[in-house]
Design a protein around this motif. Structure first.
Motif, short mmCIF file in Angstrom:
data_model
loop_
_atom_site.label_atom_id
_atom_site.label_comp_id
_atom_site.label_asym_id
_atom_site.label_seq_id
_atom_site.Cartn_x
_atom_site.Cartn_y
_atom_site.Cartn_z
N CYS A 7 0.87 -1.15 -0.03
CA CYS A 7 0.05 0.02 0.11
C CYS A 7 0.94 1.24 0.27
O CYS A 7 1.28 1.68 1.11
N PRO A 8 1.09 1.81 -1.01
CA PRO A 8 2.13 2.93 -1.01
C PRO A 8 1.55 4.13 -0.66
O PRO A 8 2.16 5.01 -0.06
N SER A 9 0.24 4.29 -0.49
CA SER A 9 -0.51 5.47 0.02
C SER A 9 -1.29 5.00 1.30
O SER A 9 -1.66 4.03 1.58
N ASN A 10 -1.46 6.13 2.02
CA ASN A 10 -1.96 6.01 3.29
C ASN A 10 -3.70 6.23 3.18
O ASN A 10 -4.45 6.36 4.20
N VAL A 11 -3.97 6.30 2.08
CA VAL A 11 -5.59 6.76 1.77
C VAL A 11 -6.33 5.63 1.34
O VAL A 11 -5.89 4.91 0.08
N VAL A 12 -7.33 5.28 1.58
CA VAL A 12 -8.39 4.30 1.48
C VAL A 12 -9.45 4.84 1.19
O VAL A 12 -10.26 5.49 1.85
N ILE A 13 -10.05 4.29 -0.40
CA ILE A 13 -11.42 5.17 -0.70
C ILE A 13 -12.24 3.89 -0.68
O ILE A 13 -12.13 2.88 -1.17
N TYR A 14 -13.41 4.17 0.05
CA TYR A 14 -14.46 3.20 0.13
C TYR A 14 -15.07 2.88 -1.34
O TYR A 14 -15.41 3.94 -1.88
N SER A 21 -16.44 -5.27 6.00
CA SER A 21 -15.23 -6.19 6.69
C SER A 21 -14.03 -6.04 5.64
O SER A 21 -12.71 -6.38 6.40
N PHE A 22 -14.09 -6.05 4.61
CA PHE A 22 -12.79 -6.05 3.73
C PHE A 22 -11.98 -4.70 3.95
O PHE A 22 -10.83 -4.96 4.09
N TYR A 23 -12.75 -3.51 4.34
CA TYR A 23 -12.13 -2.38 4.68
C TYR A 23 -11.25 -2.60 5.98
O TYR A 23 -10.16 -1.92 6.51
N VAL A 24 -12.17 -3.25 6.90
CA VAL A 24 -11.41 -3.53 8.28
C VAL A 24 -10.15 -4.25 8.17
O VAL A 24 -9.23 -4.10 8.74
N PHE A 25 -10.13 -5.51 7.20
CA PHE A 25 -9.21 -6.14 7.16
C PHE A 25 -7.72 -5.49 6.38
O PHE A 25 -6.72 -5.59 6.78
N LEU A 26 -8.39 -4.42 5.56
CA LEU A 26 -7.36 -3.81 4.80
C LEU A 26 -6.72 -2.76 5.81
O LEU A 26 -5.24 -2.64 5.79
N THR A 27 -7.36 -2.13 6.47
CA THR A 27 -6.89 -1.26 7.52
C THR A 27 -6.07 -2.08 8.72
O THR A 27 -4.78 -1.42 8.87
N LYS A 28 -6.35 -3.12 8.97
CA LYS A 28 -5.56 -4.01 10.02
C LYS A 28 -4.38 -4.21 9.27
O LYS A 28 -3.23 -4.06 9.83
N LYS A 35 3.59 0.18 7.53
CA LYS A 35 3.81 1.19 6.39
C LYS A 35 3.49 2.67 6.76
O LYS A 35 4.30 3.78 6.38
N HIS A 36 2.50 2.58 7.30
CA HIS A 36 2.07 4.10 7.69
C HIS A 36 1.65 4.05 9.23
O HIS A 36 1.11 3.21 9.77
N LYS A 37 1.72 5.24 9.86
CA LYS A 37 1.37 5.56 11.27
C LYS A 37 0.08 6.11 11.19
O LYS A 37 -0.78 5.87 12.27
N GLU A 38 -0.36 6.65 10.07
CA GLU A 38 -1.81 7.31 10.18
C GLU A 38 -2.35 6.85 8.80
O GLU A 38 -1.68 6.74 7.72
N ILE A 39 -3.75 6.50 8.75
CA ILE A 39 -4.43 6.00 7.64
C ILE A 39 -5.74 6.84 7.60
O ILE A 39 -6.44 7.09 8.44
#
Length: 76
Positions: A7-14, A21-28, A35-39
């Motif tokens: 994940c080169p970027s710390n931005v997740v677009i829903y 649940s996919f985004y929970v997994f991705l964030t974890k 890779k990132h301290k903040e997402i």
């Protein structure tokens, strides 16, 4: 086989095509790989914002992360 998420970027677009649940997994995974301290989690539209809220609730309830800021904007 252990695959690491790249994940080169710390931005997740829903997106409506994936469940919350996919985004929970991705964030974890993004935090686990350190890779990132903040997402940043972004959602546009009613369904995406609802999925975002559900994901954030699950992420914080189980102690994976804490919310530092919530920002909303209305797109006209």
């Amino acid at each position: 086989m252990n695959k690491k998420l790249d994940c080169p970027s710390n931005v997740v677009i829903y997106n409506t095509s994936k469940p919350a649940s996919f985004y929970v997994f991705l964030t974890k995974e993004m935090f686990y790989n350190e890779k990132h301290k903040e997402i940043e989690l972004h959602g546009v539209g009613d369904i995406n914002i609802r999925n975002l809220a559900v994901s954030i609730e699950m992420i914080t309830r189980f102690g994976y992360a804490e919310i530092t800021r919530i920002k909303t904007e209305q797109v006209v």
